[in-house]
Motif scaffolding. Structure first.
Motif, PDB file in Angstrom:
ATOM      1  N   VAL A  50      16.114  41.323  23.919  1.00 13.13           N
ATOM      2  CA  VAL A  50      15.605  42.360  23.854  1.00 13.13           C
ATOM      3  C   VAL A  50      14.953  42.856  25.473  1.00 13.13           C
ATOM      4  CG1 VAL A  50      12.901  41.049  24.390  1.00 13.13           C
ATOM      5  CG2 VAL A  50      12.310  42.671  23.331  1.00 13.13           C
ATOM      6  N   TYR A  51      15.412  42.228  26.527  1.00  9.69           N
ATOM      7  CA  TYR A  51      15.717  42.467  27.307  1.00  9.69           C
ATOM      8  C   TYR A  51      17.065  42.483  28.058  1.00  9.69           C
ATOM      9  CZ  TYR A  51      16.024  37.619  28.249  1.00  9.69           C
ATOM     10  OH  TYR A  51      16.950  36.457  28.332  1.00  9.69           O
ATOM     11  N   ALA A  52      17.450  43.339  29.225  1.00 10.49           N
ATOM     12  CA  ALA A  52      18.802  43.697  29.443  1.00 10.49           C
ATOM     13  C   ALA A  52      19.476  42.381  29.854  1.00 10.49           C
ATOM     14  CB  ALA A  52      19.438  44.946  29.980  1.00 10.49           C
ATOM     15  N   ASP A  53      20.255  41.927  29.430  1.00 16.98           N
ATOM     16  CA  ASP A  53      21.482  40.758  29.705  1.00 16.98           C
ATOM     17  C   ASP A  53      22.654  40.660  30.334  1.00 16.98           C
ATOM     18  OD1 ASP A  53      20.833  38.324  30.754  1.00 16.98           O
ATOM     19  OD2 ASP A  53      20.731  37.214  29.565  1.00 16.98           O
ATOM     20  N   LYS A  54      23.787  41.987  30.320  1.00 22.17           N
ATOM     21  CA  LYS A  54      24.659  42.583  30.328  1.00 22.17           C
ATOM     22  C   LYS A  54      24.757  42.715  31.828  1.00 22.17           C
ATOM     23  CE  LYS A  54      28.628  43.861  28.248  1.00 22.17           C
ATOM     24  NZ  LYS A  54      29.505  43.647  27.033  1.00 22.17           N
ATOM     25  N   PHE A  55      24.967  42.187  33.039  1.00 24.31           N
ATOM     26  CA  PHE A  55      25.049  42.708  34.324  1.00 24.31           C
ATOM     27  C   PHE A  55      26.932  42.711  34.275  1.00 24.31           C
ATOM     28  CE2 PHE A  55      21.188  40.934  34.234  1.00 24.31           C
ATOM     29  CZ  PHE A  55      20.671  42.155  34.766  1.00 24.31           C
ATOM     30  N   ALA A  56      27.612  42.507  33.999  1.00 24.06           N
ATOM     31  CA  ALA A  56      29.146  42.938  34.019  1.00 24.06           C
ATOM     32  C   ALA A  56      29.766  44.057  34.285  1.00 24.06           C
ATOM     33  CB  ALA A  56      30.540  42.364  32.945  1.00 24.06           C
ATOM     34  N   ALA A  57      30.622  45.053  35.095  1.00 25.26           N
ATOM     35  CA  ALA A  57      30.820  46.439  35.036  1.00 25.26           C
ATOM     36  C   ALA A  57      31.934  46.555  34.015  1.00 25.26           C
ATOM     37  CB  ALA A  57      31.773  46.309  36.568  1.00 25.26           C
ATOM     38  N   GLN A  58      31.918  47.852  33.729  1.00 28.70           N
ATOM     39  CA  GLN A  58      31.924  47.709  32.983  1.00 28.70           C
ATOM     40  C   GLN A  58      33.259  48.288  33.027  1.00 28.70           C
ATOM     41  OE1 GLN A  58      30.098  52.052  31.248  1.00 28.70           O
ATOM     42  NE2 GLN A  58      28.576  50.698  30.737  1.00 28.70           N
ATOM     43  N   LYS A  59      34.604  48.130  32.133  1.00 28.04           N
ATOM     44  CA  LYS A  59      36.050  48.339  32.326  1.00 28.04           C
ATOM     45  C   LYS A  59      36.504  49.180  32.564  1.00 28.04           C
ATOM     46  CE  LYS A  59      37.271  44.474  28.955  1.00 28.04           C
ATOM     47  NZ  LYS A  59      36.829  44.460  27.541  1.00 28.04           N
ATOM     48  N   ASN A  60      35.889  50.028  32.694  1.00 27.64           N
ATOM     49  CA  ASN A  60      36.983  51.693  32.515  1.00 27.64           C
ATOM     50  C   ASN A  60      36.088  52.411  34.272  1.00 27.64           C
ATOM     51  OD1 ASN A  60      33.788  52.121  32.532  1.00 27.64           O
ATOM     52  ND2 ASN A  60      34.276  54.330  30.804  1.00 27.64           N
ATOM     53  N   LYS A  61      35.291  50.978  35.001  1.00 34.13           N
ATOM     54  CA  LYS A  61      35.341  51.128  36.285  1.00 34.13           C
ATOM     55  C   LYS A  61      36.157  50.496  37.197  1.00 34.13           C
ATOM     56  CE  LYS A  61      29.948  52.476  36.053  1.00 34.13           C
ATOM     57  NZ  LYS A  61      29.076  52.379  36.400  1.00 34.13           N
ATOM     58  N   LYS A  62      35.749  51.408  38.378  1.00 29.67           N
ATOM     59  CA  LYS A  62      37.374  50.650  39.554  1.00 29.67           C
ATOM     60  C   LYS A  62      36.382  49.398  40.146  1.00 29.67           C
ATOM     61  CE  LYS A  62      41.425  52.952  40.722  1.00 29.67           C
ATOM     62  NZ  LYS A  62      41.702  53.287  41.958  1.00 29.67           N
ATOM     63  N   VAL A  63      36.848  48.340  39.615  1.00 35.61           N
ATOM     64  CA  VAL A  63      36.208  46.997  40.648  1.00 35.61           C
ATOM     65  C   VAL A  63      36.971  46.307  41.414  1.00 35.61           C
ATOM     66  CG1 VAL A  63      33.779  46.209  40.409  1.00 35.61           C
ATOM     67  CG2 VAL A  63      35.325  46.619  38.719  1.00 35.61           C
ATOM     68  N   ASN A  64      36.964  46.122  42.357  1.00 34.92           N
ATOM     69  CA  ASN A  64      37.856  45.126  43.489  1.00 34.92           C
ATOM     70  C   ASN A  64      38.716  43.692  42.093  1.00 34.92           C
ATOM     71  OD1 ASN A  64      37.640  46.864  45.360  1.00 34.92           O
ATOM     72  ND2 ASN A  64      36.145  45.757  46.835  1.00 34.92           N
ATOM     73  N   ASN A  65      37.465  43.129  42.181  1.00 34.29           N
ATOM     74  CA  ASN A  65      38.025  41.552  41.793  1.00 34.29           C
ATOM     75  C   ASN A  65      37.772  40.943  39.792  1.00 34.29           C
ATOM     76  OD1 ASN A  65      36.248  39.920  42.183  1.00 34.29           O
ATOM     77  ND2 ASN A  65      36.469  40.689  44.455  1.00 34.29           N
ATOM     78  N   PRO A  66      38.201  40.433  39.171  1.00 33.64           N
ATOM     79  CA  PRO A  66      37.490  39.689  38.365  1.00 33.64           C
ATOM     80  C   PRO A  66      36.428  38.848  38.326  1.00 33.64           C
ATOM     81  CG  PRO A  66      39.864  38.761  38.764  1.00 33.64           C
ATOM     82  CD  PRO A  66      39.353  39.172  39.711  1.00 33.64           C
ATOM     83  N   PHE A  67      35.793  37.951  39.523  1.00 39.48           N
ATOM     84  CA  PHE A  67      34.448  37.500  40.100  1.00 39.48           C
ATOM     85  C   PHE A  67      33.351  39.266  40.468  1.00 39.48           C
ATOM     86  CE2 PHE A  67      31.253  36.371  42.718  1.00 39.48           C
ATOM     87  CZ  PHE A  67      30.951  34.860  42.287  1.00 39.48           C
ATOM     88  N   ASP A  68      34.025  40.096  40.874  1.00 38.68           N
ATOM     89  CA  ASP A  68      32.402  40.984  41.069  1.00 38.68           C
ATOM     90  C   ASP A  68      32.651  42.119  40.360  1.00 38.68           C
ATOM     91  OD1 ASP A  68      32.975  40.953  43.684  1.00 38.68           O
ATOM     92  OD2 ASP A  68      34.413  42.649  44.317  1.00 38.68           O
TER      93      ASP A  68
END
Ligand SMILES: C[S@@+](CC[C@H](N)C(=O)[O-])C[C@H]1O[C@@H](n2cnc3c(N)ncnc32)[C@H](O)[C@@H]1O
Length: 474
Positions: free
Chosen positions: A122-140
């Motif tokens: 019922v509450y949001a629990d997905k914080f992973a960055a979206q795949k199409n966004k540029k992020v530095n590394n898998p940890f981030d």
């Protein structure tokens, strides 16, 4: 180089504020903290790092644009109650609350979203960055957003605690390791108490091929770790405990007359050696039994758990002493046991329920199953009981369904205490396809409000303050 004058003092302050916002709180500068930071600046940076850490830290120190607005209709006994419910983002709520509650909270319990990646809660629990966004590394990608969300809130949490105050943070394996490092950084490793494991289910899901998940974790820190023992549960059923301990030195104990109970029939018992293959006892004087009681002193020499002063204190407290048989081995039964230091496994053995029973009780209270995996109030009552203050203020700024508010009122109901709660819940939109939406709820804070209202009505007259003041952040 420039000359130091009062005029450029302000620019200096601006520079400090820009690079070290954490030394400013309530418009005061903490010189000790600044000195510490500058001294350690050149040491190699340890701890947890992710892209966006510095920015998220700054969020803890910027001013909130929001203000509290009382909602009298949603409050109960607003004119007299000291319990507070805030509908809004907890980062703003914490900044505003800090003006009144700095260093004054006895314990904080929080149960933030765990970053499980699930989209069915019922509450949001997905914080992973979206795949199409540029992020530095898998940890981030996986953890950066969650860490940037939780970091400033945890920084502020510490400012609320009294020196003897304690924080409990629920988490699962997704962010456990990261959370531990963050809390070590904010609270200091020297103030770490333990990672308590809570048996959340008796019917674990068969989702993984590698392990069935039965546990969740509760990280615990004290603002300033002291030497006072944490209290778990009291042993209730009196059981008989032997008074002999063969690893102790030989000692003499004098048991007063007309006190020690026995099953030995009426007779005189001559002094001498009494033994089994496990122990030897010396009865130093003749003694006598009449009607199930030793009517003369029993003076025994042997290897005992207790010394004479400890025996005398226990007798004064009402502990009963038995020498049941002619082997003369003494035992004791206490009338009341002290609370034991809590084991770091929390389960039904210490009276704490599972997610399933919490869900069942909440469904009964609200008339429909509208919240995923609520915590049982018994878990929060047990944790707060470790280091309690019946007049203290307790806080939960990820309130969810409002389990902490219920826990506080139930603790007060049990012992007549005057604990107060402060709970914060985001008016998070409820998705249209959820059971909560079908039951008529549009925001999660409406679920929290419904629960605190129902609990308040149930406990009115049974606790000193069953009401609450409902504020909205505008
Ligand atoms: C895991 S749930 C807490 C469940 C709660 N312990 C219970 O037993 O019902 C986390 C809650 O935090 C809320 N939340 C998430 N971000 C928030 C924020 N920034 N401010 C206030 N509440 C927030 C979510 O809406 C959710 O209700």
């Amino acid at each position: 180089m420039i000359q130091f004058t009062f005029e450029n003092m302000e620019s200096l302050m601006e520079i400090i504020r820009k690079y070290h916002p954490e030394v400013f709180l309530n418009n005061e500068i903490d010189l000790k903290k600044l000195k510490q930071i500058l001294e350690t600046k050149n040491r190699e940076k340890s701890g947890l790092h992710w892209t966006g850490k510095e920015n998220s830290k700054k969020q803890a120190y910027t001013r909130s644009e929001f203000k509290y607005l009382l909602n009298a209709e949603k409050s109960i006994d607003a004119d007299i109650s000291k319990n507070i419910f805030i509908e809004g983002d907890n980062l703003d709520a914490l900044k505003l609350l800090l003006e009144h509650y700095s260093k004054s909270i006895k314990a904080i319990y929080i149960d933030p979203p765990y970053n499980t990646g699930s989209e069915s809660f019922v509450y949001a629990d997905k914080f992973a960055a979206q795949k199409n966004k540029k992020v530095n590394n898998p940890f981030d990608t996986l953890h950066g957003n969650w860490l940037s969300m939780i970091y400033p809130r945890l920084i502020l949490s510490r400012e609320f605690l009294r020196d003897d105050g304690v924080i409990f943070v629920s988490i699962d394996e997704n962010e456990l390791a990261n959370l531990k490092l963050l809390l070590d950084e904010i609270y200091g490793e020297e103030n770490f108490i333990d990672i308590f494991s809570w048996a959340k289910t008796e019917t674990p899901a068969n989702l993984s091929r590698k392990s069935k998940k039965v546990l969740e974790y509760v990280l615990c820190y004290q603002k300033v770790k002291d030497k006072i023992k944490f209290k778990g549960i009291k042993k209730t059923s009196p059981s008989s405990n032997g008074l002999l301990n063969q690893s102790n030195a030989i000692n003499t104990l004098i048991f007063p007359k007309n006190l020690v109970k026995t099953k030995i029939p009426d007779r005189v018992i001559p002094k001498g050696t009494y033994q089994t293959d496990k122990y030897t006892l010396e009865l130093l004087e003749d003694t006598e039994v009449h009607n199930g009681v030793f009517v003369k002193e029993v003076i025994l020499r042997g290897k005992f758990k207790w010394t004479q002063p400890k025996l005398d204190t226990e007798i004064q407290k009402g502990t009963t002493i038995h020498i049941p048989t002619i082997k003369l081995s003494p035992s004791y039964e206490k009338t009341a046991y002290d609370e034991e230091v809590p084991p770091n496994l929390i389960n039904t053995k210490v009276g704490v329920e599972t997610n399933e029973s919490a869900s069942k009780s909440l469904t009964e209270l609200l008339g429909a199953k509208v919240f995923d995996f609520p915590k049982p109030p018994s878990l929060i009552k047990y944790l707060f009981g470790f280091s309690d203050d019946p007049n203290g203020v307790f806080m939960d700024f990820f309130a969810g369904s409002g389990a902490t508010a219920q826990a506080i009122l139930e603790m007060n109901e049990k012992d007549g205490g005057n604990r107060k709660y402060i709970c914060v819940q985001l008016p998070e939109e409820i998705k249209k396809n959820s059971p909560a939406y079908a039951a008529g709820y549009r925001k999660i804070s409406e679920i929290t409000h419904k629960r605190v209202t129902n609990v308040s009505q149930l406990l009115k007259g049974k606790v000193n303050d069953a009401g609450f003041i409902y504020y909205e952040l505008k």
